[in-house]
Design an enzyme around this catalytic site. Structure first.
Site, PDB file in Angstrom:
ATOM      1  N   SER A 685      55.512  62.298  62.116  1.00 21.44           N
ATOM      2  CA  SER A 685      56.558  61.518  62.781  1.00 21.44           C
ATOM      3  C   SER A 685      56.017  60.374  63.643  1.00 21.44           C
ATOM      4  O   SER A 685      56.782  59.538  64.111  1.00 21.44           O
ATOM      5  CB  SER A 685      57.425  62.437  63.649  1.00 21.44           C
ATOM      6  OG  SER A 685      56.676  63.000  64.701  1.00 21.44           O
ATOM      7  N   LYS A 728      63.503  65.004  71.070  1.00 26.98           N
ATOM      8  CA  LYS A 728      62.791  63.744  71.296  1.00 26.98           C
ATOM      9  C   LYS A 728      63.640  62.764  72.112  1.00 26.98           C
ATOM     10  O   LYS A 728      63.136  62.071  73.007  1.00 26.98           O
ATOM     11  CB  LYS A 728      62.402  63.131  69.958  1.00 26.98           C
ATOM     12  CG  LYS A 728      61.353  63.942  69.189  1.00 26.98           C
ATOM     13  CD  LYS A 728      61.091  63.363  67.813  1.00 26.98           C
ATOM     14  CE  LYS A 728      60.044  64.187  67.071  1.00 26.98           C
ATOM     15  NZ  LYS A 728      59.787  63.680  65.711  1.00 26.98           N
TER      16      LYS A 728
END
Length: 779
Positions: A685, A728
């Protein structure tokens, strides 16, 4: 049968003076005409067996004179033995082997061949001397008659006697009978070495007479010992006899009839009832003192305690179920929604198989406790089985009753504990299960957690089909990586993510603070913990996705106040705020991530997921004069390193588009670093984050400090979806970042983010890395 006669003796395959590998046996004399086996473990013997197996399978076998010698020499072995043909070699544990041989003929060692790895000998075949046939026959009959007398007195095995009774040849009789008698080794060796058949038969007769006399003496001594039993031993014997008489008179009949009545009243399934009555029939024929009787009695204790028809009624009022779930837990909407769906379908159909749910999430988010609340909301019994560290398959399926101390597995144990056929059954920490030489528990769980199979689950101890189809199985896990794919396929996954700061404040206010106040003997007029204090505790003293540490810290505050109250009962109410939290918990343990202070070249804020929630990380890139080497530091995993190389390759392939001189890639080394080097990092990611940092370093253009990003990059510049968007986004929000670049395919995941936070953050969905660069760079 060991020692049986060969139907056809194989003729000597080699001539006089044959050279063969030799095995020196301990404690065993082999005679021609028998098939037997022996174990070898010494390296010299193993080497001899290997050599024979690789040639014509012939080997010379002789006995050691002293079996206590581990490393015999030529002088420690009898010179007369037998040539054998190897029939089978079976490898045994510990570098041992079991060798099955067919003894062919007697032979004498003529010479030892020098060999350091094994005994190698030159042998000559031995033959019987010629004698008067009438004298041989007379001695044979005498020896055979003595053998029959011995058999009549000692009753040896029928298999041995039937074979020897059929022998009509005197030499064959002396070989096979001597091999099967319990003579001393030296006496057997003497008979083996004897080449005069009449002398052989006489020796056999003498030894047999001696053995018969010894046997008669043993019987006389045994009889005298029985007669010399003292008074106490006699009394004990008589008491045992008396107990047996009482049992024969029917003292236990009443117990067996009670068991029979319980079996009938239990209304078991037909197959189970037949099995139970069959076991009871066995029990009727046994003495109560028999070990098997105790085993069957224990079996009935388990069988009669198991529920077969007993079950609780599920709650039909959906509003009541929702109320109970909300009373016990804040949030966890997905779990609550799934349970209400289950109740709704049950209400409409009146019949439904129990689903198999798997709650997956970080520690402390309430996976185990919500399972208990589900049972309360449904009105069912609750049982829990922890799978952490379970390695033995028998923990699931139980042990067979042939083992001493055998018990059912923990599935049956839990069903007995529940007392109903439809409990909520929690299999906790299913991702911590492991395996060893005793079996694979995960494979055993396949039957338990398969709706098509678990209606006939068979425990090895119970040996009956048991219906688990009405059980609502709930499993919990922190990660799916260690759960086998076939097992994972049988479960319905419900992801539980970490709590936001505001969610933790609400959980503390509604559940944790009242619980800890009561647990520490306080009341609301003695202590007050404000929302600001909870926020201070969450941010400064915990680093977790759940609330376990938060509860411990609140408990610590309550204990400090309890100490003050116990010391001074008249003390005024203690109010804990964000200003005085350190007075109760000491210095702050955790500090928030630091945001970039200005737009910088080669520094980009990325987003990462951890087991305790989301976090931010700064990806740094720097160019140095060199030869085009790539340095990747910061304890990066293989996947993250590959993402960095993919980002470099993409930028290099589009260098002209971004105004970068191609020679730069050959004249400069690229160093990509992710700070906090002691912390392992991995995953794809950070791909677009590293690509942005690398392009910034090459183009010497700064990146906006207000932007954070997450997404996987491909060599073609595509941005692929990733996981953990909620965690996140919360990490970026805590840091004060309000612009987040995400893959377009993750837009659907934004619904998981609380609405009040979603309103304050600008999410920029992208499909191409070029869109990332347009948003990220200041110019």
């Amino acid at each position: 049968m060991e020692g049986k006669i060969n139907e056809k003796i194989i003729e000597n395959p080699v001539g006089p003076g044959a050279v063969l590998p030799m095995v020196a046996l301990r404690g065993k004399i082999i005679f021609p005409g028998v098939v037997t086996s022996f174990d070898v473990g010494r390296q010299m013997s193993l080497s001899a067996i290997d050599v024979a197996a690789n040639n014509n399978f012939d080997i010379f076998v002789a006995a050691q004179k002293d079996s206590s010698i581990d490393n015999p020499t030529a002088g420690d072995v009898y010179s007369v033995g037998v040539v054998c043909r190897i029939r089978q070699i079976v490898k045994m544990p510990g570098n041992n082997a079991r060798v099955s041989v067919q003894a062919l003929y007697r032979a004498r060692i003529n010479n030892y061949i020098e060999n350091s790895k094994f005994f190698e000998v030159e042998v000559d075949r031995m033959y019987m001397e010629e004698e008067d046939p009438a004298e041989v026959e007379a001695n044979f009959r005498v020896a055979f008659s003595s053998y029959r007398d011995y058999c009549a007195a000692n009753k040896p095995g029928k298999e041995v006697t039937s074979v020897i009774d059929a022998i009509t040849d005197a030499e064959e009789f002396s070989d096979v009978a001597t091999f099967n008698m319990n003579f001393k080794e030296a006496d057997k060796q003497a008979i083996l070495e004897e080449s005069v058949l009449t002398s052989r038969l006489k020796k056999f007769d003498e030894l047999l007479a001696y053995e018969l006399e010894i046997s008669n003496l043993e019987k006389k001594i045994s009889a005298r010992v029985r007669q010399s039993i003292d008074k106490n031993q006699k009394e004990y014997y008589l008491r045992e006899q008396l107990r047996a008489i009482h049992a024969e008179l029917g003292d236990d009949e009443e117990e067996r009839e009670e068991i029979r009545k319980q079996i009938t009243d239990k209304k078991m399934p037909k197959e189970v009832e037949e099995k139970a009555l069959k076991e009871l029939s066995k029990m009727d024929k046994m003495m109560p003192s028999s070990p098997e009787y105790t085993v069957i009695r224990n079996y009935f204790d388990w069988l009669l305690d198991l529920p077969f028809n007993e079950q609780t009624e599920d709650t039909e009022n959906l509003a009541d179920a929702i109320k109970i779930l909300n009373e016990d837990h804040y949030g966890l909407e997905k779990v609550k929604e799934r349970i209400i769906e289950y109740l709704a379908v049950l209400k409409l159909t009146k019949k439904i198989r129990g689903p198999i749910l798997c709650f997956v999430g970080p520690p402390g988010v309430g996976k185990t406790s919500i399972a208990r609340s589900v049972a309360r909301a449904l009105g069912r019994k609750f049982v829990r089985m922890s799978l952490g560290g379970v390695k033995d398959e028998a923990e699931i399926r139980g042990h067979r009753r042939t083992y001493i101390g055998a018990m059912p597995g923990r599935i049956i144990y839990a069903m007995k504990e529940a007392g109903t056929v439809n409990p909520v059954f929690l299999l906790d920490e299913i991702d911590k299960i492991s395996m060893d030489l005793r079996g694979d528990p995960a494979s055993a769980l396949l039957e338990v957690l398969d709706p098509e199979q678990n209606n006939t689950f068979r425990d090895r101890f119970m040996e009956i089909p048991y219906d688990l189809s009405k059980v609502l199985f709930i499993t919990t896990a922190n990660s799916l990586d260690t759960i086998p794919a076939p097992l994972l396929d049988r479960m319905e996954l419900i992801q539980l993510s970490g709590y936001t700061l505001e969610e933790k404040v609400q959980i503390a206010a509604q559940y944790l603070i009242p619980k800890q106040i009561e647990a520490n003997g306080l009341t609301d007029d003695r202590i007050e913990i404000t929302a600001g204090a909870v926020r201070s505790v969450v941010e400064g003293y915990t680093s977790e996705a759940g609330v376990r540490t938060l509860e411990r810290e609140i408990g610590s505050i309550c204990r400090k106040v309890a100490t003050k109250v116990a010391t001074d009962p008249d003390i005024k109410k203690q109010i804990v705020t964000d200003k005085n939290t350190e007075d109760y918990l000491g210095a702050r343990k955790y500090f928030p991530d630091e945001a970039l202070q200005r737009d910088e070249i080669g520094a980009v804020t990325g987003l990462a997921w951890t087991a305790v929630g989301g976090t931010t990380l700064t990806v740094e890139c720097m160019l140095m004069k060199g030869k085009g080497d790539i340095l990747l530091t910061g304890k990066l995993g293989d996947v993250m390193k590959e993402s960095a190389r993919a980002a470099i390759s993409y930028i290099r392939s589009h260098s002209e588009e971004y105004g970068i001189d191609e020679k730069k890639f050959e004249e400069y080394d690229i160093h990509v670093h992710v700070p906090e080097g002691a912390t392992p990092k991995d995953g794809p990611s950070a791909g677009i984050t590293m690509a942005t940092a690398i392009l910034s370093a090459f183009s010497e253009k700064p990146v906006k400090k207000s932007v954070a990003m997450t997404g996987e990059i491909t060599l073609r510049g595509k941005v692929l979806p990733i996981g953990g968007i909620k965690e996140k986004a919360l990490a970026a929000y805590r840091l004060g970042i309000r612009d987040i670049i995400i893959p377009k395919a993750n837009v659907k995941d934004l619904d998981e983010i609380p609405q009040e936070i979603r309103k304050e953050i600008k999410f920029v969905p992208v499909e191409e890395v070029s869109e990332v660069f347009r948003e990220a760079f200041a110019n």
